[in-house]
Design a protein around this motif. Structure first.
Motif, PDB file in Angstrom:
ATOM      1  N   LEU A  51      14.578 -48.869   7.078  1.00  0.00           N
ATOM      2  CA  LEU A  51      13.202 -49.330   7.197  1.00  0.00           C
ATOM      3  C   LEU A  51      13.049 -49.841   8.625  1.00  0.00           C
ATOM      4  O   LEU A  51      13.733 -50.784   9.014  1.00  0.00           O
ATOM      5  CB  LEU A  51      12.894 -50.445   6.200  1.00  0.00           C
ATOM      6  CG  LEU A  51      12.887 -50.090   4.721  1.00  0.00           C
ATOM      7  CD1 LEU A  51      12.754 -51.350   3.867  1.00  0.00           C
ATOM      8  CD2 LEU A  51      11.765 -49.132   4.406  1.00  0.00           C
ATOM      9  N   VAL A  52      12.173 -49.204   9.388  1.00  0.00           N
ATOM     10  CA  VAL A  52      12.034 -49.545  10.794  1.00  0.00           C
ATOM     11  C   VAL A  52      10.606 -50.009  11.058  1.00  0.00           C
ATOM     12  O   VAL A  52       9.656 -49.218  11.009  1.00  0.00           O
ATOM     13  CB  VAL A  52      12.372 -48.347  11.700  1.00  0.00           C
ATOM     14  CG1 VAL A  52      12.220 -48.733  13.160  1.00  0.00           C
ATOM     15  CG2 VAL A  52      13.793 -47.856  11.414  1.00  0.00           C
ATOM     16  N   GLU A  53      10.489 -51.312  11.339  1.00  0.00           N
ATOM     17  CA  GLU A  53       9.178 -51.882  11.630  1.00  0.00           C
ATOM     18  C   GLU A  53       8.829 -51.727  13.105  1.00  0.00           C
ATOM     19  O   GLU A  53       9.721 -51.714  13.965  1.00  0.00           O
ATOM     20  CB  GLU A  53       9.134 -53.376  11.282  1.00  0.00           C
ATOM     21  CG  GLU A  53       9.399 -53.718   9.830  1.00  0.00           C
ATOM     22  CD  GLU A  53      10.817 -54.183   9.605  1.00  0.00           C
ATOM     23  OE1 GLU A  53      11.044 -54.952   8.648  1.00  0.00           O
ATOM     24  OE2 GLU A  53      11.703 -53.767  10.384  1.00  0.00           O
ATOM     25  N   SER A  54       7.544 -51.638  13.384  1.00  0.00           N
ATOM     26  CA  SER A  54       7.065 -51.591  14.756  1.00  0.00           C
ATOM     27  C   SER A  54       5.637 -52.139  14.793  1.00  0.00           C
ATOM     28  O   SER A  54       5.005 -52.306  13.751  1.00  0.00           O
ATOM     29  CB  SER A  54       7.096 -50.157  15.294  1.00  0.00           C
ATOM     30  OG  SER A  54       6.269 -49.312  14.528  1.00  0.00           O
ATOM     31  N   GLY A  55       5.155 -52.403  15.996  1.00  0.00           N
ATOM     32  CA  GLY A  55       3.775 -52.844  16.156  1.00  0.00           C
ATOM     33  C   GLY A  55       3.587 -54.321  16.427  1.00  0.00           C
ATOM     34  O   GLY A  55       2.465 -54.775  16.668  1.00  0.00           O
ATOM     35  N   GLY A  56       4.665 -55.077  16.382  1.00  0.00           N
ATOM     36  CA  GLY A  56       4.544 -56.495  16.670  1.00  0.00           C
ATOM     37  C   GLY A  56       4.323 -56.748  18.154  1.00  0.00           C
ATOM     38  O   GLY A  56       4.374 -55.837  18.975  1.00  0.00           O
ATOM     39  N   GLY A  57       4.056 -58.003  18.490  1.00  0.00           N
ATOM     40  CA  GLY A  57       3.845 -58.353  19.886  1.00  0.00           C
ATOM     41  C   GLY A  57       3.066 -59.633  20.030  1.00  0.00           C
ATOM     42  O   GLY A  57       2.903 -60.396  19.072  1.00  0.00           O
ATOM     43  N   LEU A  58       2.587 -59.861  21.234  1.00  0.00           N
ATOM     44  CA  LEU A  58       1.810 -61.060  21.557  1.00  0.00           C
ATOM     45  C   LEU A  58       0.329 -60.717  21.505  1.00  0.00           C
ATOM     46  O   LEU A  58      -0.112 -59.709  22.092  1.00  0.00           O
ATOM     47  CB  LEU A  58       2.196 -61.547  22.950  1.00  0.00           C
ATOM     48  CG  LEU A  58       1.347 -62.679  23.537  1.00  0.00           C
ATOM     49  CD1 LEU A  58       1.486 -63.944  22.698  1.00  0.00           C
ATOM     50  CD2 LEU A  58       1.745 -62.936  24.988  1.00  0.00           C
ATOM     51  N   GLY A  81      13.846 -54.207   6.218  1.00  0.00           N
ATOM     52  CA  GLY A  81      13.908 -53.799   7.599  1.00  0.00           C
ATOM     53  C   GLY A  81      14.466 -54.920   8.459  1.00  0.00           C
ATOM     54  O   GLY A  81      14.803 -56.002   7.967  1.00  0.00           O
ATOM     55  N   GLN A  82      14.536 -54.661   9.768  1.00  0.00           N
ATOM     56  CA  GLN A  82      15.132 -55.634  10.684  1.00  0.00           C
ATOM     57  C   GLN A  82      14.123 -56.654  11.185  1.00  0.00           C
ATOM     58  O   GLN A  82      14.487 -57.663  11.776  1.00  0.00           O
ATOM     59  CB  GLN A  82      15.772 -54.905  11.873  1.00  0.00           C
ATOM     60  CG  GLN A  82      14.806 -54.520  12.996  1.00  0.00           C
ATOM     61  CD  GLN A  82      13.841 -53.408  12.629  1.00  0.00           C
ATOM     62  OE1 GLN A  82      13.984 -52.734  11.618  1.00  0.00           O
ATOM     63  NE2 GLN A  82      12.841 -53.194  13.469  1.00  0.00           N
ATOM     64  N   GLY A  83      12.838 -56.400  10.947  1.00  0.00           N
ATOM     65  CA  GLY A  83      11.796 -57.338  11.334  1.00  0.00           C
ATOM     66  C   GLY A  83      11.167 -57.026  12.682  1.00  0.00           C
ATOM     67  O   GLY A  83      11.794 -56.422  13.554  1.00  0.00           O
ATOM     68  N   THR A  84       9.923 -57.443  12.820  1.00  0.00           N
ATOM     69  CA  THR A  84       9.209 -57.326  14.091  1.00  0.00           C
ATOM     70  C   THR A  84       8.472 -58.631  14.350  1.00  0.00           C
ATOM     71  O   THR A  84       7.854 -59.198  13.448  1.00  0.00           O
ATOM     72  CB  THR A  84       8.234 -56.123  14.091  1.00  0.00           C
ATOM     73  OG1 THR A  84       7.648 -55.969  15.383  1.00  0.00           O
ATOM     74  CG2 THR A  84       7.135 -56.272  13.051  1.00  0.00           C
ATOM     75  N   GLN A  85       8.561 -59.115  15.575  1.00  0.00           N
ATOM     76  CA  GLN A  85       7.999 -60.425  15.917  1.00  0.00           C
ATOM     77  C   GLN A  85       6.507 -60.304  16.214  1.00  0.00           C
ATOM     78  O   GLN A  85       6.076 -59.451  16.990  1.00  0.00           O
ATOM     79  CB  GLN A  85       8.715 -61.003  17.135  1.00  0.00           C
ATOM     80  CG  GLN A  85       8.138 -62.309  17.647  1.00  0.00           C
ATOM     81  CD  GLN A  85       8.439 -63.484  16.741  1.00  0.00           C
ATOM     82  OE1 GLN A  85       9.602 -63.766  16.429  1.00  0.00           O
ATOM     83  NE2 GLN A  85       7.410 -64.215  16.329  1.00  0.00           N
ATOM     84  N   VAL A  86       5.735 -61.196  15.603  1.00  0.00           N
ATOM     85  CA  VAL A  86       4.313 -61.342  15.906  1.00  0.00           C
ATOM     86  C   VAL A  86       4.108 -62.736  16.455  1.00  0.00           C
ATOM     87  O   VAL A  86       4.528 -63.723  15.834  1.00  0.00           O
ATOM     88  CB  VAL A  86       3.439 -61.115  14.660  1.00  0.00           C
ATOM     89  CG1 VAL A  86       1.982 -61.477  14.952  1.00  0.00           C
ATOM     90  CG2 VAL A  86       3.548 -59.676  14.191  1.00  0.00           C
ATOM     91  N   PHE A  87       3.460 -62.807  17.619  1.00  0.00           N
ATOM     92  CA  PHE A  87       3.241 -64.090  18.274  1.00  0.00           C
ATOM     93  C   PHE A  87       1.767 -64.192  18.606  1.00  0.00           C
ATOM     94  O   PHE A  87       1.244 -63.394  19.383  1.00  0.00           O
ATOM     95  CB  PHE A  87       4.107 -64.195  19.523  1.00  0.00           C
ATOM     96  CG  PHE A  87       4.178 -65.568  20.102  1.00  0.00           C
ATOM     97  CD1 PHE A  87       3.574 -65.865  21.306  1.00  0.00           C
ATOM     98  CD2 PHE A  87       4.861 -66.580  19.454  1.00  0.00           C
ATOM     99  CE1 PHE A  87       3.628 -67.136  21.837  1.00  0.00           C
ATOM    100  CE2 PHE A  87       4.933 -67.861  19.971  1.00  0.00           C
ATOM    101  CZ  PHE A  87       4.313 -68.139  21.169  1.00  0.00           C
ATOM    102  N   VAL A  88       1.113 -65.204  18.019  1.00  0.00           N
ATOM    103  CA  VAL A  88      -0.321 -65.386  18.217  1.00  0.00           C
ATOM    104  C   VAL A  88      -0.531 -66.647  19.043  1.00  0.00           C
ATOM    105  O   VAL A  88      -0.254 -67.757  18.581  1.00  0.00           O
ATOM    106  CB  VAL A  88      -1.081 -65.494  16.884  1.00  0.00           C
ATOM    107  CG1 VAL A  88      -2.588 -65.584  17.142  1.00  0.00           C
ATOM    108  CG2 VAL A  88      -0.748 -64.313  15.982  1.00  0.00           C
TER     109      VAL A  88
END
Length: 116
Positions: free
Chosen positions: A4-11, A107-114
């Motif tokens: 399971l590969v997450e993507s799309g996270g970010g600031l 999955g390994q996780g994706t970081q979301v920073f708001v």
């Protein structure tokens, strides 16, 4: 091999949007319920949104209702999380989960920073 590969996270700034994706492989994706969880340091992982195998129904944490939408494409073996009107308290690592009977994959996780 299950992946399971997450993507799309970010600031992103408060009020902004992000779309997370989770690409699955190694198992029969359409047979699994799919979920998104999130976790911040020192806190337990919490369920954000879940969707049934055939997209019959979905459910959301109260904190994200009306702002987040979970969807899936069984032809592409992918689950999505559309996140709108993001708030600083949405900052977390977001994890994709696949569940069927006693099978449970992460999955390994994706970081979301708001933040502004």
């Amino acid at each position: 091999q299950v992946q399971l590969v997450e993507s799309g996270g970010g600031l992103v700034q408060p009020g902004g949007s992000l779309r997370l994706s989770c690409a699955a492989s190694g198992f029969t994706f359409s047979s699994y319920a799919m979920s998104w969880y999130r976790q911040t340091p020192g806190k337990e992982r919490e369920l954000v949104a879940a969707i049934t195998r055939a997209e019959v129904s979905s459910n959301y944490a109260d904190s994200v209702k009306g702002r987040f939408t979970i969807s899936r494409d069984n032809d592409k073996n992918t689950v999505y999380l559309q996140m709108n009107n993001l708030k600083p308290e949405d900052t977390a690592v977001y994890y994709c989960n696949a569940h069927f009977a006693f099978y449970n994959y992460w999955g390994q996780g994706t970081q979301v920073f708001v933040s502004s």
